[in-house]
Design a protein around this motif. Sequence first.
Motif, PDB file in Angstrom:
ATOM      1  N   TRP A 532       1.012  -1.242  -0.178  1.00  0.00           N
ATOM      2  CA  TRP A 532       0.005  -0.095  -0.112  1.00  0.00           C
ATOM      3  C   TRP A 532       0.943   1.468  -0.138  1.00  0.00           C
ATOM      4  N   THR A 533       2.003   1.233   0.760  1.00  0.00           N
ATOM      5  CA  THR A 533       2.717   2.396   0.937  1.00  0.00           C
ATOM      6  C   THR A 533       3.449   2.636  -0.636  1.00  0.00           C
ATOM      7  N   SER A 534       4.128   1.589  -0.970  1.00  0.00           N
ATOM      8  CA  SER A 534       4.810   1.542  -2.393  1.00  0.00           C
ATOM      9  C   SER A 534       3.960   1.968  -3.425  1.00  0.00           C
ATOM     10  N   ARG A 535       2.672   1.643  -3.328  1.00  0.00           N
ATOM     11  CA  ARG A 535       1.728   2.121  -4.572  1.00  0.00           C
ATOM     12  C   ARG A 535       1.287   3.684  -4.170  1.00  0.00           C
ATOM     13  N   ARG A 536       1.302   4.074  -3.112  1.00  0.00           N
ATOM     14  CA  ARG A 536       1.082   5.396  -2.796  1.00  0.00           C
ATOM     15  C   ARG A 536       2.303   6.394  -3.260  1.00  0.00           C
ATOM     16  N   MET A 537       3.311   5.764  -3.113  1.00  0.00           N
ATOM     17  CA  MET A 537       4.521   6.748  -3.641  1.00  0.00           C
ATOM     18  C   MET A 537       4.585   6.731  -5.047  1.00  0.00           C
ATOM     19  N   ILE A 538       4.279   5.806  -5.640  1.00  0.00           N
ATOM     20  CA  ILE A 538       4.117   5.411  -7.293  1.00  0.00           C
ATOM     21  C   ILE A 538       3.349   6.732  -7.837  1.00  0.00           C
ATOM     22  N   ARG A 539       2.149   6.480  -7.058  1.00  0.00           N
ATOM     23  CA  ARG A 539       1.060   7.424  -7.472  1.00  0.00           C
ATOM     24  C   ARG A 539       1.556   9.019  -7.197  1.00  0.00           C
ATOM     25  N   SER A 540       2.276   9.075  -6.080  1.00  0.00           N
ATOM     26  CA  SER A 540       2.717  10.402  -5.916  1.00  0.00           C
ATOM     27  C   SER A 540       3.758  10.842  -7.049  1.00  0.00           C
ATOM     28  N   ASN A 541       4.432   9.886  -7.459  1.00  0.00           N
ATOM     29  CA  ASN A 541       5.315  10.059  -8.731  1.00  0.00           C
ATOM     30  C   ASN A 541       4.616  10.584 -10.019  1.00  0.00           C
ATOM     31  N   TRP A 542       3.301   9.767 -10.226  1.00  0.00           N
ATOM     32  CA  TRP A 542       2.527  10.030 -11.231  1.00  0.00           C
ATOM     33  C   TRP A 542       1.680  11.522 -11.213  1.00  0.00           C
ATOM     34  N   SER A 543       1.452  11.773  -9.871  1.00  0.00           N
ATOM     35  CA  SER A 543       0.897  13.048  -9.768  1.00  0.00           C
ATOM     36  C   SER A 543       1.817  14.264 -10.171  1.00  0.00           C
ATOM     37  N   ASP A 544       3.045  14.010  -9.674  1.00  0.00           N
ATOM     38  CA  ASP A 544       3.935  15.145  -9.916  1.00  0.00           C
ATOM     39  C   ASP A 544       4.354  15.248 -11.397  1.00  0.00           C
ATOM     40  N   ILE A 545       4.277  14.186 -12.114  1.00  0.00           N
ATOM     41  CA  ILE A 545       4.710  14.147 -13.577  1.00  0.00           C
ATOM     42  C   ILE A 545       3.525  14.870 -14.017  1.00  0.00           C
ATOM     43  N   GLY A 546       2.226  14.647 -13.944  1.00  0.00           N
ATOM     44  CA  GLY A 546       1.203  15.444 -14.626  1.00  0.00           C
ATOM     45  C   GLY A 546       1.192  16.912 -14.195  1.00  0.00           C
ATOM     46  N   LYS A 547       1.647  17.383 -12.975  1.00  0.00           N
ATOM     47  CA  LYS A 547       1.810  18.641 -12.816  1.00  0.00           C
ATOM     48  C   LYS A 547       3.108  19.215 -13.645  1.00  0.00           C
ATOM     49  N   LEU A 548       4.338  18.568 -13.628  1.00  0.00           N
ATOM     50  CA  LEU A 548       5.413  18.988 -14.345  1.00  0.00           C
ATOM     51  C   LEU A 548       4.925  19.146 -15.947  1.00  0.00           C
ATOM     52  N   LYS A 550       2.434  20.138 -17.168  1.00  0.00           N
ATOM     53  CA  LYS A 550       1.546  21.222 -17.186  1.00  0.00           C
ATOM     54  C   LYS A 550       2.353  22.633 -17.379  1.00  0.00           C
ATOM     55  N   LEU A 551       2.244  23.307 -18.471  1.00  0.00           N
ATOM     56  CA  LEU A 551       2.739  24.634 -18.567  1.00  0.00           C
ATOM     57  C   LEU A 551       2.244  25.563 -17.736  1.00  0.00           C
ATOM     58  N   GLY A 552       3.250  26.346 -16.982  1.00  0.00           N
ATOM     59  CA  GLY A 552       3.197  27.398 -16.155  1.00  0.00           C
ATOM     60  C   GLY A 552       3.141  26.756 -14.572  1.00  0.00           C
ATOM     61  N   SER A 553       3.439  25.367 -14.640  1.00  0.00           N
ATOM     62  CA  SER A 553       3.605  25.064 -13.262  1.00  0.00           C
ATOM     63  C   SER A 553       5.245  24.985 -12.953  1.00  0.00           C
ATOM     64  N   PRO A 554       5.459  25.128 -11.745  1.00  0.00           N
ATOM     65  CA  PRO A 554       7.051  25.094 -11.333  1.00  0.00           C
ATOM     66  C   PRO A 554       7.600  23.848 -11.987  1.00  0.00           C
ATOM     67  N   SER A 555       8.813  23.903 -12.610  1.00  0.00           N
ATOM     68  CA  SER A 555       9.860  22.694 -12.897  1.00  0.00           C
ATOM     69  C   SER A 555      11.084  23.000 -12.495  1.00  0.00           C
ATOM     70  N   HIS A 556      11.591  22.138 -11.522  1.00  0.00           N
ATOM     71  CA  HIS A 556      13.058  22.011 -11.168  1.00  0.00           C
ATOM     72  C   HIS A 556      13.580  20.770 -11.425  1.00  0.00           C
ATOM     73  N   ALA A 557      14.495  20.699 -12.178  1.00  0.00           N
ATOM     74  CA  ALA A 557      15.003  19.060 -12.384  1.00  0.00           C
ATOM     75  C   ALA A 557      15.795  18.650 -11.166  1.00  0.00           C
ATOM     76  N   LEU A 558      16.672  19.378 -10.614  1.00  0.00           N
ATOM     77  CA  LEU A 558      17.394  18.895  -9.515  1.00  0.00           C
ATOM     78  C   LEU A 558      16.188  18.453  -8.521  1.00  0.00           C
ATOM     79  N   HIS A 559      15.496  19.188  -8.149  1.00  0.00           N
ATOM     80  CA  HIS A 559      14.421  18.847  -6.917  1.00  0.00           C
ATOM     81  C   HIS A 559      13.680  17.575  -7.512  1.00  0.00           C
TER      82      HIS A 559
END
Length: 691
Positions: A532-548, A550-559
């Motif tokens: 359950w925890t592992s899948r939550r982390m993978i979903r967090s990655n997916w959510s972050d990619i969706g935001k990345l 999207k033009l206009g959202s912050p994008s910091h490669a190192l972070h």
Amino acid sequence: MSPISKAATVSRPLFLPEPRKLLFSFSNFLAAALTLVISFEASLPRPWYALLTVYIAAQPMAGAFRPKLFHRLCGILLGASVSVALVPNFQHAPELLVLMLASWTGFCIYLAVLDRTPRAFLFQMAAFSSVISSFPFLDDPGHIFIIDMARVEEMTLGIVCVSVVHMILQPWSVTPVIRDRAEAFLADAGRWMSDVLSQSHSRKVHEHRRKLAADIAELGTMAIHLPSDQPSAIVGRKTVRCLQRQMANMIPLTSAVADRLGMLDAGTLKDPVLVQLMRDTRAWLDRTSIDEQHCASGYALVERSRKMAANRTFYPSWSDLLVASVGIRVAEFLDSYVECCRLVSTMGGKELRAPARGNRVQHSTFPFARDHGVAALAGLATAAAIFLHCFVWISLEWPAGAATTAFATLISCSFSALDDPFPMLRRYLIATLVTFPLGAFYLFSVQPRVDGYAMFVITLAPALIFLGYLQAMPAYTARALPMLSCLIVAIMVVDRYDADFASFVNVGLAQLSGVVTSITIAKLFRSVNVQWTSRRMIRSNWSDIGKLAKLGSPSHALHWTEMAIDRLGQIAARMATMHDSDPLHETDGLGELRLGRNIIALRRSLKTAPLAVQAILHDMLDQTSTLFATQAAKGSSLLPPAALLNSLDMALVGLCTSEGVQATHPTLMALVSMRCNLFPNARPPGGIRVA
């Protein structure tokens, strides 16, 4: 020892103790003896609290306990203050008092699991000290302040004594441990890249990425302790942060090289320039000495890789694009690898001169990927355990019920950061059962014949030194601490001998009840938490990619890289307990890590693309954002739509046929990587030469 040398394994006879572990155990015993002497001289009511605190607070590394000293002391004071505030005001409403204490303890555990720094020990101690200062003394609320002050004095004494003794004797420093871990990482990373370049990596890919990601996460945890380790700690911490960042870059780069080489046809893989570069890179990685000459030859390989990529000039074919991507990624990997070698040498006191390069980062912080849901579950489980203990205690009118609650809270706090604490709790239960005969022997056979606390400390020496030695051994730490706890609680060290068999049995049953109840709560609340925890982390990655995307959202490669690597390290540690056939291995975040980096690179170079292509790129990014936002919402991986592949191919064709666009153009390289990540089995894009 070089960063890429294999650690020599020296056989040691089983009966011969290791000096550093023995020194750690002896240091703990000295701290325990000092604690008991001061407790008896100061007439503290329960010296065994101080003695137990010594072994709970002890850590095998010098730098690991010093930053916890301040936080633990603050946690003790905070927990005692909460106890003083709640018990007198809610003494006539026991149900409400239990609710308040359980809620407070659960909230503290939530913060401790969420924090993931030495500050977490403040919250753990606040949770534990508030419970042990409250429940055992609810029948005397009028003296709760005096009782709490005594508990604070006893626990503070134990923490200060063990800290002072360890500061003087210095069991060992965390800095050499970090250096050794970094050297092992470089050896593994070099071996993985060598396997990739020899086309023999596929059978070891899970093993490589799990170990490397876990090493990076552990390195970051160790770096937290550096400021308290040595006088030059601040510089050391910055060095480790830079080292951690370079390591974080190497994992997706190695994976990307493997991905591109797997897509190249057999004819292209026989290209003499590419074959020679791969052979020379493998030979360089296999060298066992790191010096300035070796670093210089590494930078020469970097330039050769970039030159090979740049030679695939205008109007490239699909094979040209893949070869250019291989060249760029190999160059970036070698750049990071050599920089890691330089940083590791600096940590060992040897400075390697090297030309200034753009990939050297000097930031001193590394972000943690925190999951509020996981932390809330840990806090809820702890609060539920307290409720259950109190229900049994009050229903049965059990005299030792308060001790049960205190023991169970200690156990719950100790293992709160684990996804599934059941295996550890089971070992705790077995270790507790094994130690009862030893506790009875000391209480009823040894103590009646002891005159004075000096002789008492001497009689305790064999058991405490042996169990302290086990505590220094990672394989036995989970068993040693409950054995120490059981022994110390069983003999109930006080200022005068007052043993009673019924009381001994009652306290022993309270300990066992606390462990069993904690096991029950763990099975009810947290036994399925690993996946359950592992899948939550993978979903967090997916959510972050969706935001990345999207033009206009912050994008910091190192972070993004650091956050994704931190998640990858946490997932890797959990996957070590899963079977290789588990489907979660196929979605463990490495592909998402590469994809996120490519999206950021694409956004940065978007304005340099021809105007006719920019509109296609905007549409492609919108589709990518929608895809991953949908995956995050549904919690399952989806096949990328054909429309997204069509947009990618249109953008690739538009760039490849544009005037003045080279194969190494950042936008083109990012598009190639995205296509390989999202559509690894798709045919080469139409409109571009295959070779």
